[in-house]
Design a protein around this motif. Structure first.
Motif, PDB file in Angstrom:
ATOM      1  N   ASP A  68      -0.898   9.930 -10.045  1.00  0.00           N
ATOM      2  CA  ASP A  68      -0.851  11.226  -9.363  1.00  0.00           C
ATOM      3  C   ASP A  68       0.159  12.164 -10.023  1.00  0.00           C
ATOM      4  N   VAL A  69       1.228  11.595 -10.603  1.00  0.00           N
ATOM      5  CA  VAL A  69       2.200  12.403 -11.344  1.00  0.00           C
ATOM      6  C   VAL A  69       1.548  12.974 -12.599  1.00  0.00           C
ATOM      7  N   VAL A  70       0.790  12.156 -13.307  1.00  0.00           N
ATOM      8  CA  VAL A  70       0.088  12.617 -14.508  1.00  0.00           C
ATOM      9  C   VAL A  70      -0.933  13.681 -14.138  1.00  0.00           C
ATOM     10  N   ALA A  71      -1.684  13.445 -13.056  1.00  0.00           N
ATOM     11  CA  ALA A  71      -2.703  14.401 -12.631  1.00  0.00           C
ATOM     12  C   ALA A  71      -2.074  15.754 -12.292  1.00  0.00           C
ATOM     13  N   ALA A  72      -0.966  15.756 -11.565  1.00  0.00           N
ATOM     14  CA  ALA A  72      -0.299  17.003 -11.206  1.00  0.00           C
ATOM     15  C   ALA A  72       0.235  17.716 -12.445  1.00  0.00           C
ATOM     16  N   THR A  73       0.734  16.945 -13.412  1.00  0.00           N
ATOM     17  CA  THR A  73       1.251  17.521 -14.648  1.00  0.00           C
ATOM     18  C   THR A  73       0.153  18.225 -15.429  1.00  0.00           C
ATOM     19  N   LEU A  74      -1.056  17.683 -15.384  1.00  0.00           N
ATOM     20  CA  LEU A  74      -2.173  18.231 -16.152  1.00  0.00           C
ATOM     21  C   LEU A  74      -2.918  19.334 -15.412  1.00  0.00           C
ATOM     22  N   GLY A  75      -2.489  19.672 -14.212  1.00  0.00           N
ATOM     23  CA  GLY A  75      -3.095  20.785 -13.503  1.00  0.00           C
ATOM     24  C   GLY A  75      -4.295  20.373 -12.683  1.00  0.00           C
ATOM     25  N   ASP A  76      -5.491  20.760 -13.130  1.00  0.00           N
ATOM     26  CA  ASP A  76      -6.701  20.533 -12.355  1.00  0.00           C
ATOM     27  C   ASP A  76      -7.353  19.177 -12.615  1.00  0.00           C
ATOM     28  N   VAL A  77      -6.753  18.351 -13.436  1.00  0.00           N
ATOM     29  CA  VAL A  77      -7.312  17.026 -13.707  1.00  0.00           C
ATOM     30  C   VAL A  77      -7.031  16.112 -12.517  1.00  0.00           C
ATOM     31  N   GLY A  78      -8.058  15.449 -12.025  1.00  0.00           N
ATOM     32  CA  GLY A  78      -7.894  14.580 -10.872  1.00  0.00           C
ATOM     33  C   GLY A  78      -7.414  13.190 -11.249  1.00  0.00           C
ATOM     34  N   VAL A  79      -7.016  12.419 -10.241  1.00  0.00           N
ATOM     35  CA  VAL A  79      -6.507  11.072 -10.472  1.00  0.00           C
ATOM     36  C   VAL A  79      -7.578  10.185 -11.110  1.00  0.00           C
ATOM     37  N   LYS A  80      -8.826  10.313 -10.673  1.00  0.00           N
ATOM     38  CA  LYS A  80      -9.906   9.507 -11.237  1.00  0.00           C
ATOM     39  C   LYS A  80     -10.040   9.762 -12.733  1.00  0.00           C
ATOM     40  N   GLU A  81      -9.964  11.024 -13.119  1.00  0.00           N
ATOM     41  CA  GLU A  81     -10.048  11.369 -14.541  1.00  0.00           C
ATOM     42  C   GLU A  81      -8.855  10.807 -15.307  1.00  0.00           C
ATOM     43  N   VAL A  82      -7.675  10.835 -14.687  1.00  0.00           N
ATOM     44  CA  VAL A  82      -6.482  10.264 -15.328  1.00  0.00           C
ATOM     45  C   VAL A  82      -6.665   8.774 -15.581  1.00  0.00           C
ATOM     46  N   VAL A  83      -7.214   8.058 -14.599  1.00  0.00           N
ATOM     47  CA  VAL A  83      -7.457   6.621 -14.761  1.00  0.00           C
ATOM     48  C   VAL A  83      -8.426   6.379 -15.911  1.00  0.00           C
ATOM     49  N   ASN A  84      -9.491   7.169 -15.987  1.00  0.00           N
ATOM     50  CA  ASN A  84     -10.465   7.005 -17.072  1.00  0.00           C
ATOM     51  C   ASN A  84      -9.832   7.263 -18.432  1.00  0.00           C
ATOM     52  N   PHE A 129       0.553   8.434 -20.034  1.00  0.00           N
ATOM     53  CA  PHE A 129      -0.472   7.995 -19.099  1.00  0.00           C
ATOM     54  C   PHE A 129      -0.096   6.695 -18.389  1.00  0.00           C
ATOM     55  N   GLY A 130       1.057   6.132 -18.721  1.00  0.00           N
ATOM     56  CA  GLY A 130       1.582   4.982 -18.003  1.00  0.00           C
ATOM     57  C   GLY A 130       2.423   5.358 -16.799  1.00  0.00           C
ATOM     58  N   LEU A 131       2.664   6.652 -16.610  1.00  0.00           N
ATOM     59  CA  LEU A 131       3.369   7.118 -15.419  1.00  0.00           C
ATOM     60  C   LEU A 131       2.434   7.021 -14.203  1.00  0.00           C
ATOM     61  N   PRO A 132       2.946   7.166 -12.993  1.00  0.00           N
ATOM     62  CA  PRO A 132       2.068   7.129 -11.815  1.00  0.00           C
ATOM     63  C   PRO A 132       0.900   8.100 -11.977  1.00  0.00           C
ATOM     64  N   ARG A 137       0.939  -2.161 -15.752  1.00  0.00           N
ATOM     65  CA  ARG A 137       0.927  -1.565 -14.409  1.00  0.00           C
ATOM     66  C   ARG A 137       1.691  -2.449 -13.431  1.00  0.00           C
ATOM     67  N   VAL A 138       2.616  -1.824 -12.709  1.00  0.00           N
ATOM     68  CA  VAL A 138       3.362  -2.488 -11.639  1.00  0.00           C
ATOM     69  C   VAL A 138       3.184  -1.644 -10.380  1.00  0.00           C
ATOM     70  N   ASP A 139       3.892  -1.969  -9.316  1.00  0.00           N
ATOM     71  CA  ASP A 139       3.704  -1.256  -8.051  1.00  0.00           C
ATOM     72  C   ASP A 139       3.903   0.258  -8.213  1.00  0.00           C
ATOM     73  N   GLY A 140       4.896   0.655  -8.977  1.00  0.00           N
ATOM     74  CA  GLY A 140       5.225   2.073  -9.065  1.00  0.00           C
ATOM     75  C   GLY A 140       4.224   2.932  -9.803  1.00  0.00           C
ATOM     76  N   ASN A 141       3.481   2.344 -10.749  1.00  0.00           N
ATOM     77  CA  ASN A 141       2.521   3.149 -11.525  1.00  0.00           C
ATOM     78  C   ASN A 141       1.103   2.585 -11.442  1.00  0.00           C
ATOM     79  N   ALA A 142       0.825   1.825 -10.401  1.00  0.00           N
ATOM     80  CA  ALA A 142      -0.482   1.174 -10.271  1.00  0.00           C
ATOM     81  C   ALA A 142      -1.600   2.192 -10.094  1.00  0.00           C
ATOM     82  N   PHE A 143      -2.788   1.835 -10.583  1.00  0.00           N
ATOM     83  CA  PHE A 143      -3.966   2.653 -10.322  1.00  0.00           C
ATOM     84  C   PHE A 143      -4.331   2.573  -8.839  1.00  0.00           C
ATOM     85  N   PRO A 144      -4.898   3.640  -8.267  1.00  0.00           N
ATOM     86  CA  PRO A 144      -5.334   3.588  -6.863  1.00  0.00           C
ATOM     87  C   PRO A 144      -6.494   2.635  -6.696  1.00  0.00           C
TER      88      PRO A 144
END
Length: 245
Positions: free
Chosen positions: A186-202, A181-184, A237-244
């Motif tokens: 949107d990358v995590v969200a795409a890996t998990l399928g239908d999980v959105g970025v907001k859910e990944v952040v939570n 979950f420390g990866l970008p 979190r750095v520029d590459g994996n920052a939360f939106p």
């Protein structure tokens, strides 16, 4: 009066922190010298004090604590005598229903021995490998191959202690949930399928430290509640994996 009563505690913690930094610096200097030594005898002469060959698991050096337990690891960074000896060792304590959450050791195989109580342990090695699990009781041991994702759960209502031997003086540890979950996002969200970025952040911001209060079936059996847990081991979190924004 309450404020003044806390002063000795704060000063004591500060002094302990300074001492640990100083000890870490001395250990780093020793390891640098050991790397230059051409023979084992030369290394023995560098570690010239008998106490250089003694590691105190009660001193708090190398100890990581969180809600579900703690572990103390002797590795080359805090016990330079391990240099070139190809091993490290941890002593772990898990609270009732505590869990050492899924992780890997990138440079070492682990042999775990249960001192008391009973734990549930499992691992997965690589793509295509089957899941291996065992109930390990007092006096028994189990192995986690190098790089495998593995975990341990105290399934009982009393604390348990384990000993973990690792065949590298710098075994390393990678916590699966925190690193994934420390990866970008949107990358995590795409890996998990239908999980959105907001859910990944939570999900990412809610991951507790590695020794967690464990599975519901144990909590229900022991009449325990999960409660608050520390969250200090999440990926920075750095520029590459920052939360939106």
């Amino acid at each position: 009066m309450k404020f003044f009563a806390t002063i000795p505690f704060v000063l004591g913690a500060a002094l302990q922190a300074v001492a640990q930094v100083s000890d870490a610096a001395k250990a780093a200097e020793l390891v640098a010298d050991l790397k230059k030594a051409p023979t084992q005898v030369a290394r023995l002469n560098i570690l010239k004090n008998n106490r250089d060959w003694l590691f105190d698991y009660n001193a708090g050096v190398g100890t990581v604590r969180s809600a579900g337990g703690n572990s103390t690891l002797a590795n080359v960074a805090n016990f330079p005598a391990l240099f070139a000896n190809g091993m490290a060792m941890a002593i772990g304590h898990m609270a009732p229903c505590g869990m050492n959450s899924p992780h890997t050791h990138p440079r070492a195989t682990e042999l775990l021995y249960v001192v008391n109580g009973e734990i549930e342990a499992g691992f997965i090695e690589e793509n295509g490998a089957r899941f291996v699990s065992n109930t390990v009781t007092q006096g028994q041991g189990t192995i986690f191959p190098k790089g495998s994702i593995h975990y341990q759960v105290n399934t009982g209502c009393e604390p348990v202690t384990f000993v973990a031997a690792l065949n590298d003086e710098d075994p390393g540890a990678s916590l699966i949930a925190q690193r994934f979950f420390g990866l970008p996002p949107d990358v995590v969200a795409a890996t998990l399928g239908d999980v959105g970025v907001k859910e990944v952040v939570n999900l990412a911001t809610g991951i507790p430290d590695n020794f967690v209060i464990g599975v519901d079936r144990c909590l229900q059996k022991c009449n325990l509640k999960r409660g608050q847990q520390s969250k200090n081991q999440q990926q920075p979190r750095v520029d590459g994996n920052a939360f939106p924004n």
